[in-house]
Design a protein around this motif. Structure first.
Motif, PDB file in Angstrom:
ATOM      1  N   ARG A   1      19.113 -24.849 -29.605  1.00 39.54           N
ATOM      2  CA  ARG A   1      18.523 -23.752 -28.836  1.00 39.54           C
ATOM      3  C   ARG A   1      19.564 -23.022 -27.981  1.00 39.54           C
ATOM      4  N   ALA A   2      20.619 -23.720 -27.589  1.00 37.47           N
ATOM      5  CA  ALA A   2      21.646 -23.100 -26.751  1.00 37.47           C
ATOM      6  C   ALA A   2      22.336 -21.944 -27.460  1.00 37.47           C
ATOM      7  N   LYS A   3      22.302 -21.933 -28.797  1.00 34.40           N
ATOM      8  CA  LYS A   3      22.953 -20.876 -29.567  1.00 34.40           C
ATOM      9  C   LYS A   3      22.004 -19.706 -29.851  1.00 34.40           C
ATOM     10  N   LEU A   4      20.739 -19.838 -29.409  1.00 37.99           N
ATOM     11  CA  LEU A   4      19.738 -18.816 -29.700  1.00 37.99           C
ATOM     12  C   LEU A   4      19.350 -18.062 -28.438  1.00 37.99           C
ATOM     13  N   LYS A   5      18.810 -16.883 -28.616  1.00 39.59           N
ATOM     14  CA  LYS A   5      18.306 -16.107 -27.490  1.00 39.59           C
ATOM     15  C   LYS A   5      17.048 -16.763 -26.946  1.00 39.59           C
ATOM     16  N   GLN A   6      17.032 -17.005 -25.642  1.00 42.18           N
ATOM     17  CA  GLN A   6      15.906 -17.706 -25.037  1.00 42.18           C
ATOM     18  C   GLN A   6      14.602 -16.924 -25.229  1.00 42.18           C
ATOM     19  N   ASN A   7      13.559 -17.689 -25.590  1.00 40.90           N
ATOM     20  CA  ASN A   7      12.208 -17.154 -25.805  1.00 40.90           C
ATOM     21  C   ASN A   7      12.098 -16.230 -27.021  1.00 40.90           C
ATOM     22  N   SER A   8      13.123 -16.215 -27.861  1.00 43.69           N
ATOM     23  CA  SER A   8      13.012 -15.476 -29.117  1.00 43.69           C
ATOM     24  C   SER A   8      12.095 -16.246 -30.064  1.00 43.69           C
ATOM     25  N   ARG A   9      11.715 -15.609 -31.154  1.00 44.09           N
ATOM     26  CA  ARG A   9      10.810 -16.261 -32.102  1.00 44.09           C
ATOM     27  C   ARG A   9      11.409 -17.552 -32.641  1.00 44.09           C
ATOM     28  N   ARG A  10      12.682 -17.522 -33.036  1.00 43.41           N
ATOM     29  CA  ARG A  10      13.344 -18.724 -33.555  1.00 43.41           C
ATOM     30  C   ARG A  10      13.456 -19.784 -32.471  1.00 43.41           C
ATOM     31  N   TRP A  11      13.767 -19.379 -31.253  1.00 44.20           N
ATOM     32  CA  TRP A  11      13.880 -20.322 -30.134  1.00 44.20           C
ATOM     33  C   TRP A  11      12.559 -21.068 -29.928  1.00 44.20           C
ATOM     34  N   LYS A  12      11.446 -20.337 -29.998  1.00 47.28           N
ATOM     35  CA  LYS A  12      10.135 -20.964 -29.817  1.00 47.28           C
ATOM     36  C   LYS A  12       9.801 -21.908 -30.972  1.00 47.28           C
ATOM     37  N   GLN A  13      10.204 -21.540 -32.189  1.00 40.95           N
ATOM     38  CA  GLN A  13       9.969 -22.412 -33.332  1.00 40.95           C
ATOM     39  C   GLN A  13      10.719 -23.736 -33.173  1.00 40.95           C
ATOM     40  N   ILE A  14      11.959 -23.649 -32.715  1.00 40.94           N
ATOM     41  CA  ILE A  14      12.761 -24.859 -32.506  1.00 40.94           C
ATOM     42  C   ILE A  14      12.145 -25.723 -31.412  1.00 40.94           C
TER      43      ILE A  14
END
Length: 410
Positions: A227-240
């Motif tokens: 998650r640290a590599k993703l934009k916080q609260n993005s769709r992918r972040w929420k899936q993870i």
């Protein structure tokens, strides 16, 4: 009858789901509207009147209060009252860093709460009342739910509709009366919760079972890095985040189910757990360790033990003061922080040597029940028999090798 909370998935058509979300949005507007009027009142008079009479007067001025069931509106009002009562209590203690209750985000979907009335549950079908004053004229909605099949309940006492930010779905939570299985046991157990050792559980005969929490730590740490590599609260972040939550819950279910089954087999009637409320706010070990402790799912673990214990007639207490139990020698009672050695080893000058979480669990047992599960008539302390379990994805298994100081004495 004992009460447990069931989490259920909602199966509704898009139109029904949109109506439910609109009603939840109305609850947010009512909550924020009450706060806005109270703040304005404070600016004008220097006082905050949170009486039901004053809040009911404000509710009449809020158009969104017509958007959902009247009894649910009153429960939203009570949320505001409780928030201010907590604030006043903290302020009275001199804790000036706490601020008055704040507004909820405009996009926030507040829970819809129903107590005793306004809803009907028939099998897997739920019907909710939305009142008679909605602008679109909709007075009620119906939808289906699904929950774990192994729970048979007599009656639904409370129902709430909540939005799960992780999954992005709305869920139903039912407080139900269950008919607990008869339990004629008289045994007792005590549990020390931890991060590396998830549970150290001791029974009447001195047997201690250890449940490893290393796999849960590994799962948490891995997904945190992703998650640290993703934009916080993005769709992918929420899936993870959702995937992490499900994996951790799966491991917790395996451990708690195995432990409760072991308690039933041993005739346990009561389980005592240390009170961990406020532990995250009372310690500061640096950013890295604080992150691990904030990810420690101890509250979810306790809730699982409670409702699974309820189903089999076992009382689970989590109000036990566990202060100093981890640094107190179970054999001689000496309180010495330095006795906790590396890797959880506890060694006292009196000769007592044990895994530190085992020592703590034995101290909790003795503190609650005023007797040690490993002390004989001679007054000496016998070494507890330890059975260690590791969490694996396919189940709970006993490891082939044990640490030398965990081996049971003959």
């Amino acid at each position: 009858m004992p009460l447990i909370t069931l989490k259920a998935q909602i199966h509704a058509d898009p139109q029904t789901e949109a109506i439910l979300k609109d009603a939840m949005f109305c609850a947010t507007k009512v909550y924020n509207g009450l706060l806005w009027h109270l703040r304005k009142e404070y600016e004008e008079t220097g006082k905050v009147n949170i009486s039901q009479k004053n809040l009911n007067r404000i509710l009449k001025e809020l158009p969104r209060a017509k958007g959902y069931y009247s009894m649910s509106v009153q429960l939203t009002r009570d949320e505001v009252r409780e928030a201010y009562k907590s604030f006043f209590a903290l302020k009275k203690k001199g804790l000036a860093q706490y601020k008055a209750p704040g507004f909820r985000r405009k996009s926030y979907l507040s829970p819809l709460k129903y107590v005793q009335s306004g809803f009907k549950v028939e099998g897997d079908k739920v019907t909710l009342s939305l009142g008679t004053r909605r602008e679109d004229g909709v007075r009620q909605v119906s939808f289906c739910i699904s929950h774990r099949p192994d729970v048979e309940y007599e009656r639904v006492r409370e129902l709430s509709i909540a939005y799960d930010k992780v999954s992005g779905r709305i869920e139903a939570r039912l407080v139900v009366e269950v008919k607990a299985r008869e339990n004629n046991g008289t045994g007792k157990a005590a549990v020390d919760l931890g991060e590396t050792i998830l549970m150290a559980c001791t029974f009447d005969d001195g047997t201690v079972m250890l449940y490893s929490g290393r796999l849960i730590k590994a799962v948490r740490r891995y997904w945190q890095k992703v998650r640290a590599k993703l934009k916080q609260n993005s769709r992918r972040w929420k899936q993870i985040a959702h995937r992490e939550k499900k994996q951790v819950e799966h491991l917790l279910h395996m451990a708690t189910s195995h432990f409760i089954a072991e308690c039933v087999q041993r005739g346990v009637k009561e389980i005592a757990i240390g009170d961990l409320n406020g532990i995250r706010g009372s310690i500061d070990y640096g950013d890295r360790l604080n992150q691990r402790l904030h990810a420690w799912p101890y509250r979810k673990l306790i809730n699982m033990l409670k409702y699974k214990g309820t189903l089999v007639g076992i009382l689970v207490r989590d109000d036990i003061d566990e202060k100093s139990t981890s640094i107190t020698c179970h054999a001689c009672g000496k309180v010495m922080p330095s006795n906790r050695r590396h890797r959880g080893l506890y060694v006292c000058s009196c000769g007592w040597k044990a895994q530190a979480d085992v020592n703590s669990a034995l101290n909790i047992y003795e503190r609650v029940y005023q007797v040690s599960p490993v002390k004989g008539s001679s007054g000496r302390v016998a070494r507890p028999a330890v059975v260690s379990f590791l969490l694996e994805w396919h189940g709970v298994v006993e490891p082939k090798r044990k640490h030398k100081f965990l081996r049971a004495s003959a």
